[in-house]
Enzyme design. Structure first.
Site, PDB file in Angstrom:
ATOM      1  N   ASP A  38      40.078  29.322  44.790  1.00  0.00           N
ATOM      2  CA  ASP A  38      40.070  30.430  45.741  1.00  0.00           C
ATOM      3  C   ASP A  38      41.395  30.394  46.490  1.00  0.00           C
ATOM      4  O   ASP A  38      42.271  29.595  46.167  1.00  0.00           O
ATOM      5  CB  ASP A  38      38.870  30.367  46.687  1.00  0.00           C
ATOM      6  CG  ASP A  38      38.383  31.769  47.075  1.00  0.00           C
ATOM      7  OD1 ASP A  38      39.080  32.447  47.841  1.00  0.00           O
ATOM      8  OD2 ASP A  38      37.315  32.185  46.598  1.00  0.00           O
ATOM      9  N   TYR A 162      41.657  50.911  43.633  1.00  0.00           N
ATOM     10  CA  TYR A 162      40.623  50.032  43.071  1.00  0.00           C
ATOM     11  C   TYR A 162      40.233  50.492  41.663  1.00  0.00           C
ATOM     12  O   TYR A 162      40.121  49.680  40.731  1.00  0.00           O
ATOM     13  CB  TYR A 162      39.404  50.038  43.988  1.00  0.00           C
ATOM     14  CG  TYR A 162      38.354  49.010  43.643  1.00  0.00           C
ATOM     15  CD1 TYR A 162      38.516  47.678  44.011  1.00  0.00           C
ATOM     16  CD2 TYR A 162      37.195  49.370  42.975  1.00  0.00           C
ATOM     17  CE1 TYR A 162      37.546  46.720  43.710  1.00  0.00           C
ATOM     18  CE2 TYR A 162      36.225  48.437  42.663  1.00  0.00           C
ATOM     19  CZ  TYR A 162      36.404  47.115  43.032  1.00  0.00           C
ATOM     20  OH  TYR A 162      35.441  46.183  42.730  1.00  0.00           O
ATOM     21  N   LYS A 166      40.685  48.360  38.158  1.00  0.00           N
ATOM     22  CA  LYS A 166      39.536  47.978  37.338  1.00  0.00           C
ATOM     23  C   LYS A 166      39.567  48.637  35.959  1.00  0.00           C
ATOM     24  O   LYS A 166      39.132  48.033  34.972  1.00  0.00           O
ATOM     25  CB  LYS A 166      38.235  48.304  38.080  1.00  0.00           C
ATOM     26  CG  LYS A 166      38.021  47.458  39.336  1.00  0.00           C
ATOM     27  CD  LYS A 166      38.028  45.959  39.041  1.00  0.00           C
ATOM     28  CE  LYS A 166      37.677  45.128  40.263  1.00  0.00           C
ATOM     29  NZ  LYS A 166      37.656  43.670  39.960  1.00  0.00           N
TER      30      LYS A 166
END
Length: 255
Positions: A38, A162, A166
């Site tokens: 992360d 976004y 994607k």
């Protein structure tokens, strides 16, 4: 009975919470040692602690998937710890509200907002795939799942950046699947709908009722429902599956 990932070593990005955490836990349950990555090692360590508490093996890695040097280090640390990299879940991602004001149409969105989204949600996936594949080619096999979205298959108003990212994930997944099919490396993507995670909580607080009218099951998914599918896709149970977009959305796309 052996777990689905017994004898395999795994890497998960964005593993500190949500879908990434649920998948890391499921991988460990199914027998894989897991490298949990992360933004910082401290964030990743919270998931590692849960895996250790359940009797699994895991390490925490900090790094930015948008920076190639960090991605190289993630893969290197995984291989140093576990000797191999058999399964990779490229899940790290951000939401539109993380890179600019929400509710913007295309002409209102800044280039900075667009570029920042693609840096993590698309370039980050590309960089992870690139260096995971280098390792998998050395081994002669491997399996990768990328996190796309239903937004990778349809348009969503007020989310140009976004949606672009994607759709790109779906495209590079298909291309890599074709390129490495003869090398024993499978590449697929998972396309979640609306899932209850820290990233979606602000949106759900604002628009839950309106969004649920578009979901035939009339509820949010939970991270574990995505995790189970990802583990299966990474396992030998899905040995003839590559280049696929696996939709898990409560019926949103079908409707």
């Amino acid at each position: 009975m052996a777990g689905l990932l017994e004898g395999k070593c795994a890497l998960v990005t964005g593993g500190a919470s949500g879908i990434g955490r649920a998948t890391a836990l499921a991988m460990a349950r199914e027998g894989a040692p897991v490298a949990v990555a992360d933004r910082t090692e401290e964030l990743a360590a919270s998931t590692v602690a849960l895996i250790h508490a359940a009797g699994g093996r895991a390490i925490a890695i900090g790094g930015d998937v948008a920076k190639e040097a960090d991605v190289i280090a993630m893969v290197s640390r995984t291989v140093t710890a576990f000797a191999r990299l058999d399964c990779a879940f490229n899940n790290a991602g951000i939401a539109p509200r993380n890179v600019g004001p929400g509710g913007q149409r295309t002409h209102e969105m800044s280039q900075a907002s667009f570029d920042a989204m693609l840096a993590v949600n698309l370039t980050g996936v590309f960089l992870c795939m690139k260096h995971e594949i280098v390792q998998m080619l050395k081994q002669g096999a491997g399996s990768i799942v990328n996190t796309a979205s239903i937004a990778g298959l349809i348009g969503l108003p007020m989310a140009t950046n976004y949606v672009a990212a994607k759709h790109g994930v779906v495209g590079i997944t298909k291309t890599a699947a074709i390129e490495y099919a003869q090398d024993g490396i499978r590449v697929n993507c998972v396309n979640p709908g609306y899932i209850k995670t820290p990233m979606t909580d602000p949106t759900m607080a604002e628009r839950y009722d309106a969004l649920m009218t578009k979901v035939p099951m009339n509820r949010l998914g939970v991270p574990a429902e995505i995790a189970e599918a990802v583990v299966w896709m990474l396992s030998e149970k899905a040995s003839f599956m590559t280049g696929a977009s696996h939709i898990i959305d409560g019926g949103y796309y079908a409707a």
